[in-house]
Scaffold this motif. Structure first.
Motif, PDB file in Angstrom:
ATOM      1  N   VAL A 106     -17.044   1.576   4.866  1.00 55.71           N
ATOM      2  CA  VAL A 106     -17.072   0.462   5.812  1.00 55.71           C
ATOM      3  C   VAL A 106     -18.501   0.286   6.337  1.00 55.71           C
ATOM      4  O   VAL A 106     -19.140   1.258   6.745  1.00 55.71           O
ATOM      5  CB  VAL A 106     -16.090   0.720   6.977  1.00 55.71           C
ATOM      6  N   SER A 107     -19.008  -0.955   6.324  1.00 55.86           N
ATOM      7  CA  SER A 107     -20.361  -1.226   6.804  1.00 55.86           C
ATOM      8  C   SER A 107     -20.383  -1.700   8.263  1.00 55.86           C
ATOM      9  O   SER A 107     -21.406  -1.621   8.918  1.00 55.86           O
ATOM     10  CB  SER A 107     -21.047  -2.269   5.911  1.00 55.86           C
ATOM     11  N   HIS A 108     -19.251  -2.223   8.756  1.00 54.92           N
ATOM     12  CA  HIS A 108     -19.141  -2.660  10.139  1.00 54.92           C
ATOM     13  C   HIS A 108     -17.687  -2.485  10.590  1.00 54.92           C
ATOM     14  O   HIS A 108     -16.815  -2.262   9.757  1.00 54.92           O
ATOM     15  CB  HIS A 108     -19.589  -4.117  10.293  1.00 54.92           C
ATOM     16  N   LYS A 109     -17.429  -2.556  11.875  1.00 55.65           N
ATOM     17  CA  LYS A 109     -16.064  -2.354  12.373  1.00 55.65           C
ATOM     18  C   LYS A 109     -15.112  -3.361  11.749  1.00 55.65           C
ATOM     19  O   LYS A 109     -15.397  -4.554  11.706  1.00 55.65           O
ATOM     20  CB  LYS A 109     -16.014  -2.508  13.882  1.00 55.65           C
ATOM     21  N   ILE A 110     -13.974  -2.879  11.268  1.00 48.72           N
ATOM     22  CA  ILE A 110     -12.940  -3.756  10.709  1.00 48.72           C
ATOM     23  C   ILE A 110     -11.564  -3.284  11.168  1.00 48.72           C
ATOM     24  O   ILE A 110     -11.353  -2.098  11.389  1.00 48.72           O
ATOM     25  CB  ILE A 110     -12.968  -3.829   9.161  1.00 48.72           C
ATOM     26  N   SER A 111     -10.657  -4.210  11.293  1.00 44.91           N
ATOM     27  CA  SER A 111      -9.260  -3.857  11.548  1.00 44.91           C
ATOM     28  C   SER A 111      -8.363  -4.443  10.458  1.00 44.91           C
ATOM     29  O   SER A 111      -7.181  -4.127  10.387  1.00 44.91           O
ATOM     30  CB  SER A 111      -8.812  -4.350  12.921  1.00 44.91           C
ATOM     31  N   THR A 112      -8.948  -5.330   9.619  1.00 47.01           N
ATOM     32  CA  THR A 112      -8.217  -5.911   8.490  1.00 47.01           C
ATOM     33  C   THR A 112      -9.107  -5.919   7.256  1.00 47.01           C
ATOM     34  O   THR A 112     -10.332  -5.884   7.357  1.00 47.01           O
ATOM     35  CB  THR A 112      -7.774  -7.365   8.778  1.00 47.01           C
ATOM     36  N   LEU A 171      -5.603 -21.013  -3.752  1.00 46.98           N
ATOM     37  CA  LEU A 171      -6.331 -19.831  -3.292  1.00 46.98           C
ATOM     38  C   LEU A 171      -5.716 -19.350  -1.993  1.00 46.98           C
ATOM     39  O   LEU A 171      -5.517 -20.131  -1.068  1.00 46.98           O
ATOM     40  CB  LEU A 171      -7.806 -20.137  -3.066  1.00 46.98           C
ATOM     41  N   LYS A 172      -5.400 -18.086  -1.941  1.00 45.49           N
ATOM     42  CA  LYS A 172      -4.835 -17.490  -0.737  1.00 45.49           C
ATOM     43  C   LYS A 172      -5.559 -16.182  -0.457  1.00 45.49           C
ATOM     44  O   LYS A 172      -6.233 -15.622  -1.315  1.00 45.49           O
ATOM     45  CB  LYS A 172      -3.336 -17.184  -0.926  1.00 45.49           C
ATOM     46  N   GLN A 173      -5.383 -15.685   0.763  1.00 41.38           N
ATOM     47  CA  GLN A 173      -5.937 -14.394   1.124  1.00 41.38           C
ATOM     48  C   GLN A 173      -4.811 -13.396   1.264  1.00 41.38           C
ATOM     49  O   GLN A 173      -3.778 -13.691   1.856  1.00 41.38           O
ATOM     50  CB  GLN A 173      -6.659 -14.460   2.469  1.00 41.38           C
ATOM     51  N   VAL A 174      -5.026 -12.217   0.712  1.00 36.05           N
ATOM     52  CA  VAL A 174      -4.163 -11.088   1.007  1.00 36.05           C
ATOM     53  C   VAL A 174      -4.831 -10.401   2.192  1.00 36.05           C
ATOM     54  O   VAL A 174      -6.006 -10.030   2.127  1.00 36.05           O
ATOM     55  CB  VAL A 174      -4.071 -10.113  -0.191  1.00 36.05           C
ATOM     56  N   VAL A 175      -4.110 -10.294   3.288  1.00 32.17           N
ATOM     57  CA  VAL A 175      -4.654  -9.684   4.501  1.00 32.17           C
ATOM     58  C   VAL A 175      -3.921  -8.364   4.738  1.00 32.17           C
ATOM     59  O   VAL A 175      -2.705  -8.346   4.888  1.00 32.17           O
ATOM     60  CB  VAL A 175      -4.484 -10.613   5.727  1.00 32.17           C
ATOM     61  N   VAL A 176      -4.677  -7.284   4.746  1.00 20.09           N
ATOM     62  CA  VAL A 176      -4.125  -5.953   4.992  1.00 20.09           C
ATOM     63  C   VAL A 176      -4.595  -5.511   6.372  1.00 20.09           C
ATOM     64  O   VAL A 176      -5.797  -5.529   6.663  1.00 20.09           O
ATOM     65  CB  VAL A 176      -4.603  -4.947   3.924  1.00 20.09           C
ATOM     66  N   SER A 177      -3.653  -5.135   7.229  1.00 20.83           N
ATOM     67  CA  SER A 177      -3.982  -4.719   8.600  1.00 20.83           C
ATOM     68  C   SER A 177      -3.891  -3.208   8.726  1.00 20.83           C
ATOM     69  O   SER A 177      -2.917  -2.590   8.295  1.00 20.83           O
ATOM     70  CB  SER A 177      -3.013  -5.362   9.591  1.00 20.83           C
ATOM     71  N   TYR A 178      -4.926  -2.643   9.345  1.00 17.20           N
ATOM     72  CA  TYR A 178      -4.942  -1.208   9.641  1.00 17.20           C
ATOM     73  C   TYR A 178      -4.337  -0.981  11.020  1.00 17.20           C
ATOM     74  O   TYR A 178      -4.389  -1.856  11.879  1.00 17.20           O
ATOM     75  CB  TYR A 178      -6.371  -0.674   9.630  1.00 17.20           C
ATOM     76  N   GLY A 179      -3.805   0.203  11.255  1.00 15.47           N
ATOM     77  CA  GLY A 179      -3.270   0.547  12.570  1.00 15.47           C
ATOM     78  C   GLY A 179      -4.380   0.732  13.591  1.00 15.47           C
ATOM     79  O   GLY A 179      -4.213   0.448  14.768  1.00 15.47           O
ATOM     80  N   LYS A 180      -5.554   1.204  13.134  1.00 12.65           N
ATOM     81  CA  LYS A 180      -6.692   1.454  14.018  1.00 12.65           C
ATOM     82  C   LYS A 180      -7.913   0.749  13.450  1.00 12.65           C
ATOM     83  O   LYS A 180      -7.988   0.484  12.255  1.00 12.65           O
ATOM     84  CB  LYS A 180      -6.990   2.946  14.092  1.00 12.65           C
ATOM     85  N   VAL A 181      -8.889   0.495  14.284  1.00 11.83           N
ATOM     86  CA  VAL A 181     -10.159  -0.084  13.838  1.00 11.83           C
ATOM     87  C   VAL A 181     -10.915   0.956  13.025  1.00 11.83           C
ATOM     88  O   VAL A 181     -10.980   2.123  13.401  1.00 11.83           O
ATOM     89  CB  VAL A 181     -11.007  -0.537  15.060  1.00 11.83           C
ATOM     90  N   LYS A 182     -11.450   0.524  11.896  1.00  4.76           N
ATOM     91  CA  LYS A 182     -12.280   1.396  11.057  1.00  4.76           C
ATOM     92  C   LYS A 182     -13.727   1.233  11.496  1.00  4.76           C
ATOM     93  O   LYS A 182     -14.233   0.123  11.601  1.00  4.76           O
ATOM     94  CB  LYS A 182     -12.156   1.015   9.581  1.00  4.76           C
ATOM     95  N   SER A 183     -14.411   2.328  11.720  1.00  9.92           N
ATOM     96  CA  SER A 183     -15.807   2.318  12.166  1.00  9.92           C
ATOM     97  C   SER A 183     -16.754   2.372  10.977  1.00  9.92           C
ATOM     98  O   SER A 183     -16.370   2.823   9.892  1.00  9.92           O
ATOM     99  CB  SER A 183     -16.070   3.527  13.069  1.00  9.92           C
ATOM    100  N   PRO A 184     -18.002   1.950  11.179  1.00 11.06           N
ATOM    101  CA  PRO A 184     -18.990   2.054  10.102  1.00 11.06           C
ATOM    102  C   PRO A 184     -19.085   3.495   9.584  1.00 11.06           C
ATOM    103  O   PRO A 184     -19.058   4.441  10.368  1.00 11.06           O
ATOM    104  CB  PRO A 184     -20.295   1.627  10.776  1.00 11.06           C
ATOM    105  N   GLY A 185     -19.133   3.622   8.266  1.00 11.37           N
ATOM    106  CA  GLY A 185     -19.185   4.944   7.635  1.00 11.37           C
ATOM    107  C   GLY A 185     -17.821   5.476   7.238  1.00 11.37           C
ATOM    108  O   GLY A 185     -17.723   6.433   6.476  1.00 11.37           O
ATOM    109  N   SER A 186     -16.734   4.871   7.764  1.00 11.70           N
ATOM    110  CA  SER A 186     -15.376   5.290   7.392  1.00 11.70           C
ATOM    111  C   SER A 186     -15.114   4.952   5.928  1.00 11.70           C
ATOM    112  O   SER A 186     -15.643   3.983   5.390  1.00 11.70           O
ATOM    113  CB  SER A 186     -14.326   4.575   8.239  1.00 11.70           C
ATOM    114  N   ILE A 187     -14.271   5.741   5.304  1.00 11.59           N
ATOM    115  CA  ILE A 187     -13.885   5.501   3.912  1.00 11.59           C
ATOM    116  C   ILE A 187     -12.667   4.586   3.884  1.00 11.59           C
ATOM    117  O   ILE A 187     -11.718   4.775   4.626  1.00 11.59           O
ATOM    118  CB  ILE A 187     -13.532   6.825   3.191  1.00 11.59           C
ATOM    119  N   VAL A 188     -12.713   3.571   3.020  1.00 12.95           N
ATOM    120  CA  VAL A 188     -11.558   2.717   2.747  1.00 12.95           C
ATOM    121  C   VAL A 188     -11.037   3.122   1.377  1.00 12.95           C
ATOM    122  O   VAL A 188     -11.780   3.128   0.397  1.00 12.95           O
ATOM    123  CB  VAL A 188     -11.950   1.221   2.741  1.00 12.95           C
TER     124      VAL A 188
END
Length: 180
Positions: free
Chosen positions: A17-23, A67-84
């Motif tokens: 992860v390069s920046h905070k993400i929740s989806t 064209l559609k988006q598949v949106v995957v939601s995480y339970g917690k925010v992923k911080s920079p440096g986290s592995i996806v």
């Protein structure tokens, strides 16, 4: 139309992860034959060797009905440096042509950050492959560039291709013919 079967898709996505993400968002192109609302999408995160089911849904991208988006939601925010480490899977109903030839594609628009690409096609039924080739295509090319003619003597039920540092803004194409 030929003898159509369901086409099962499984995408394995691993990165940092390069920046905070929740989806996580993935753009997919459909077909006029398939209604996106009829597709059951599942997403899993691999954590410590186990799979944790995540919420996944299809959303409009606001541009094109195919064209559609598949949106995957995480339970917690992923911080920079986290592995996806995601696995996203779904079934395209009645889309795989098993009587003659067809192809599957893997678009790679994030190649600046994608370090490794792997695509594979696995036959779940008693279908033999006659031939297969891997191509890559980038906007501006006159035609798709042949990367590999697959050695069919090494193939049982899965055709795979891997590439380090894939070409940016390109589409990788796995073309196959089935034995009759």
């Amino acid at each position: 139309m030929g003898n159509k079967r369901d086409s099962f898709v499984r995408l394995n996505i691993r990165g940092v992860v390069s920046h905070k993400i929740s989806t996580f968002h993935l753009l997919v192109a459909g077909d006029t034959i398939v209604n996106f609302e009829d597709i059951n999408i599942q997403a899993f995160e691999r954590v410590g060797g186990k799979q944790k089911k995540l919420c996944a849904r299809i959303a409009d991208n606001g541009q094109d009905s195919l064209l559609k988006q598949v949106v995957v939601s995480y339970g917690k925010v992923k911080s920079p440096g986290s592995i996806v480490d995601l696995m996203i899977e779904w079934c395209w109903p009645n889309m795989l042509n098993v009587t003659d030839c067809d192809y599957t594609t893997l678009p790679n628009f994030l190649a600046g950050t994608v370090k490794h690409l792997k695509m594979s096609l696995e036959c779940k039924e008693d279908i033999g492959f006659k031939s297969a080739s891997i191509y890559k295509y980038k906007v501006g090319m006159d035609k798709a560039q042949l990367i590999l003619d697959v050695d069919m003597s090494e193939i049982t039920d899965t055709i795979s291709y891997e590439e380090d540092n894939p070409l940016m803004n390109s589409t990788y194409i796995l073309y196959y013919e089935v034995a009759r």
